[in-house]
Scaffold this motif. Structure first.
Motif, mmCIF file in Angstrom:
data_model
loop_
_atom_site.group_PDB
_atom_site.id
_atom_site.type_symbol
_atom_site.label_atom_id
_atom_site.label_comp_id
_atom_site.label_asym_id
_atom_site.label_seq_id
_atom_site.Cartn_x
_atom_site.Cartn_y
_atom_site.Cartn_z
ATOM 1 N N VAL A 38 0.828 -1.215 0.000
ATOM 2 C CA VAL A 38 0.000 0.000 0.000
ATOM 3 C C VAL A 38 0.861 1.263 0.000
ATOM 4 O O VAL A 38 0.360 2.353 -0.247
ATOM 5 C CB VAL A 38 -0.957 -0.013 1.219
ATOM 6 C CG1 VAL A 38 -1.836 1.213 1.269
ATOM 7 C CG2 VAL A 38 -1.825 -1.250 1.201
ATOM 8 N N GLY A 39 2.138 1.120 0.281
ATOM 9 C CA GLY A 39 3.016 2.286 0.323
ATOM 10 C C GLY A 39 3.102 2.919 1.699
ATOM 11 O O GLY A 39 3.296 4.126 1.828
ATOM 12 N N LEU A 40 2.930 2.098 2.736
ATOM 13 C CA LEU A 40 3.030 2.570 4.113
ATOM 14 C C LEU A 40 4.222 1.895 4.781
ATOM 15 O O LEU A 40 4.754 0.919 4.266
ATOM 16 C CB LEU A 40 1.777 2.177 4.910
ATOM 17 C CG LEU A 40 0.424 2.666 4.439
ATOM 18 C CD1 LEU A 40 -0.679 1.975 5.229
ATOM 19 C CD2 LEU A 40 0.330 4.161 4.601
ATOM 20 N N THR A 41 4.589 2.380 5.946
ATOM 21 C CA THR A 41 5.543 1.662 6.767
ATOM 22 C C THR A 41 4.752 0.675 7.615
ATOM 23 O O THR A 41 3.558 0.875 7.865
ATOM 24 C CB THR A 41 6.322 2.610 7.703
ATOM 25 O OG1 THR A 41 5.400 3.227 8.609
ATOM 26 C CG2 THR A 41 7.072 3.670 6.909
ATOM 27 N N PHE A 42 5.411 -0.386 8.054
ATOM 28 C CA PHE A 42 4.681 -1.341 8.881
ATOM 29 C C PHE A 42 4.278 -0.698 10.202
ATOM 30 O O PHE A 42 3.266 -1.057 10.791
ATOM 31 C CB PHE A 42 5.481 -2.638 9.105
ATOM 32 C CG PHE A 42 6.501 -2.571 10.205
ATOM 33 C CD1 PHE A 42 6.156 -2.894 11.509
ATOM 34 C CD2 PHE A 42 7.796 -2.193 9.936
ATOM 35 C CE1 PHE A 42 7.099 -2.831 12.522
ATOM 36 C CE2 PHE A 42 8.739 -2.138 10.947
ATOM 37 C CZ PHE A 42 8.393 -2.454 12.241
ATOM 38 N N GLN A 43 5.053 0.316 10.640
ATOM 39 C CA GLN A 43 4.702 1.007 11.882
ATOM 40 C C GLN A 43 3.368 1.743 11.745
ATOM 41 O O GLN A 43 2.568 1.779 12.681
ATOM 42 C CB GLN A 43 5.795 2.002 12.297
ATOM 43 C CG GLN A 43 7.091 1.348 12.725
ATOM 44 C CD GLN A 43 8.112 1.279 11.591
ATOM 45 O OE1 GLN A 43 7.753 1.277 10.415
ATOM 46 N NE2 GLN A 43 9.383 1.214 11.952
ATOM 47 N N GLN A 44 3.144 2.338 10.555
ATOM 48 C CA GLN A 44 1.885 3.049 10.339
ATOM 49 C C GLN A 44 0.722 2.070 10.339
ATOM 50 O O GLN A 44 -0.313 2.323 10.953
ATOM 51 C CB GLN A 44 1.923 3.844 9.028
ATOM 52 C CG GLN A 44 0.671 4.676 8.796
ATOM 53 C CD GLN A 44 0.448 5.713 9.878
ATOM 54 O OE1 GLN A 44 1.343 6.452 10.245
ATOM 55 N NE2 GLN A 44 -0.765 5.766 10.402
ATOM 56 N N LEU A 45 0.892 0.942 9.663
ATOM 57 C CA LEU A 45 -0.162 -0.072 9.665
ATOM 58 C C LEU A 45 -0.409 -0.567 11.092
ATOM 59 O O LEU A 45 -1.557 -0.774 11.495
ATOM 60 C CB LEU A 45 0.205 -1.242 8.750
ATOM 61 C CG LEU A 45 -0.870 -2.321 8.612
ATOM 62 C CD1 LEU A 45 -2.143 -1.754 7.989
ATOM 63 C CD2 LEU A 45 -0.357 -3.491 7.816
ATOM 64 N N GLN A 46 0.655 -0.706 11.845
ATOM 65 C CA GLN A 46 0.541 -1.130 13.243
ATOM 66 C C GLN A 46 -0.296 -0.125 14.043
ATOM 67 O O GLN A 46 -1.140 -0.508 14.854
ATOM 68 C CB GLN A 46 1.945 -1.243 13.831
ATOM 69 C CG GLN A 46 2.038 -1.937 15.151
ATOM 70 C CD GLN A 46 3.494 -2.112 15.554
ATOM 71 O OE1 GLN A 46 4.222 -1.129 15.657
ATOM 72 N NE2 GLN A 46 3.911 -3.349 15.779
ATOM 73 N N LYS A 47 -0.093 1.160 13.790
ATOM 74 C CA LYS A 47 -0.873 2.195 14.475
ATOM 75 C C LYS A 47 -2.350 2.113 14.087
ATOM 76 O O LYS A 47 -3.228 2.311 14.924
ATOM 77 C CB LYS A 47 -0.318 3.587 14.156
ATOM 78 C CG LYS A 47 1.018 3.859 14.818
ATOM 79 C CD LYS A 47 1.548 5.221 14.427
ATOM 80 C CE LYS A 47 2.913 5.470 15.044
ATOM 81 N NZ LYS A 47 3.433 6.797 14.692
ATOM 82 N N TYR A 48 -2.627 1.819 12.810
ATOM 83 C CA TYR A 48 -4.015 1.642 12.390
ATOM 84 C C TYR A 48 -4.626 0.447 13.113
ATOM 85 O O TYR A 48 -5.762 0.503 13.579
ATOM 86 C CB TYR A 48 -4.115 1.408 10.880
ATOM 87 C CG TYR A 48 -3.756 2.598 10.019
ATOM 88 C CD1 TYR A 48 -4.038 3.903 10.414
ATOM 89 C CD2 TYR A 48 -3.151 2.418 8.778
ATOM 90 C CE1 TYR A 48 -3.718 4.981 9.614
ATOM 91 C CE2 TYR A 48 -2.832 3.491 7.962
ATOM 92 C CZ TYR A 48 -3.115 4.768 8.386
ATOM 93 O OH TYR A 48 -2.801 5.836 7.590
ATOM 94 N N GLU A 49 -3.877 -0.648 13.191
ATOM 95 C CA GLU A 49 -4.402 -1.861 13.818
ATOM 96 C C GLU A 49 -4.627 -1.691 15.317
ATOM 97 O O GLU A 49 -5.512 -2.303 15.885
ATOM 98 C CB GLU A 49 -3.468 -3.048 13.551
ATOM 99 C CG GLU A 49 -3.504 -3.513 12.114
ATOM 100 C CD GLU A 49 -2.669 -4.751 11.868
ATOM 101 O OE1 GLU A 49 -1.994 -5.248 12.798
ATOM 102 O OE2 GLU A 49 -2.684 -5.239 10.725
ATOM 103 N N ARG A 50 -3.829 -0.879 15.955
ATOM 104 C CA ARG A 50 -3.990 -0.631 17.389
ATOM 105 C C ARG A 50 -5.075 0.406 17.667
ATOM 106 O O ARG A 50 -5.507 0.578 18.799
ATOM 107 C CB ARG A 50 -2.678 -0.136 17.987
ATOM 108 C CG ARG A 50 -1.627 -1.201 18.087
ATOM 109 C CD ARG A 50 -0.378 -0.644 18.721
ATOM 110 N NE ARG A 50 0.645 -1.674 18.824
ATOM 111 C CZ ARG A 50 1.916 -1.431 18.987
ATOM 112 N NH1 ARG A 50 2.345 -0.184 19.095
ATOM 113 N NH2 ARG A 50 2.775 -2.406 19.072
ATOM 114 N N GLY A 51 -5.463 1.155 16.638
ATOM 115 C CA GLY A 51 -6.436 2.218 16.822
ATOM 116 C C GLY A 51 -5.803 3.503 17.305
ATOM 117 O O GLY A 51 -6.492 4.454 17.664
#
Length: 112
Positions: A38-51
């Motif tokens: 998607v063009g994100l860092t895994f940290q950003q996706l992690q923040k989405y998943e944590r809310g």
């Protein structure tokens, strides 16, 4: 009133994040793989998943495309506490958008 809206918004972000993580894990994909696609860092996706961070609708759609999931699989239905029945506006809008997309795809197919 602002505090209640903020708490509700945070709660919804966490629920969406939990669902996103569950779908990703069910598909057997890592945060790194999905984020890179998607063009994100895994940290950003992690923040989405944590809310911790709210995911925008366009980003959610991109992530769903990578996951092979329908956005409603992530968004779902959120119950209301006041007992009043409400139309699912998100679902209605999504159905309208899908209908428009189907018409556009039909037009493009007829041109080719």
């Amino acid at each position: 009133m602002g505090k209640i809206l903020t708490e509700t918004s945070m709660g919804l972000s966490q629920q969406i994040g939990e669902r996103l993580r569950a779908v990703r894990q069910t598909r057997g994909l890592s945060q790194q793989r999905v984020a890179s696609a998607v063009g994100l860092t895994f940290q950003q996706l992690q923040k989405y998943e944590r809310g911790t961070n709210r995911i925008s609708v366009p980003t959610l759609i991109q992530v769903c495309t990578v996951l092979g999931a329908h956005p409603m699989e992530i968004i779902g239905d959120f119950p209301q506490d006041d007992g009043v029945e409400r139309p699912n506006v998100l679902l209605q809008r999504l159905e309208i958008a899908e209908s428009k997309l189907a018409r556009m795809q039909k037009i493009l197919a007829e041109r080719n």
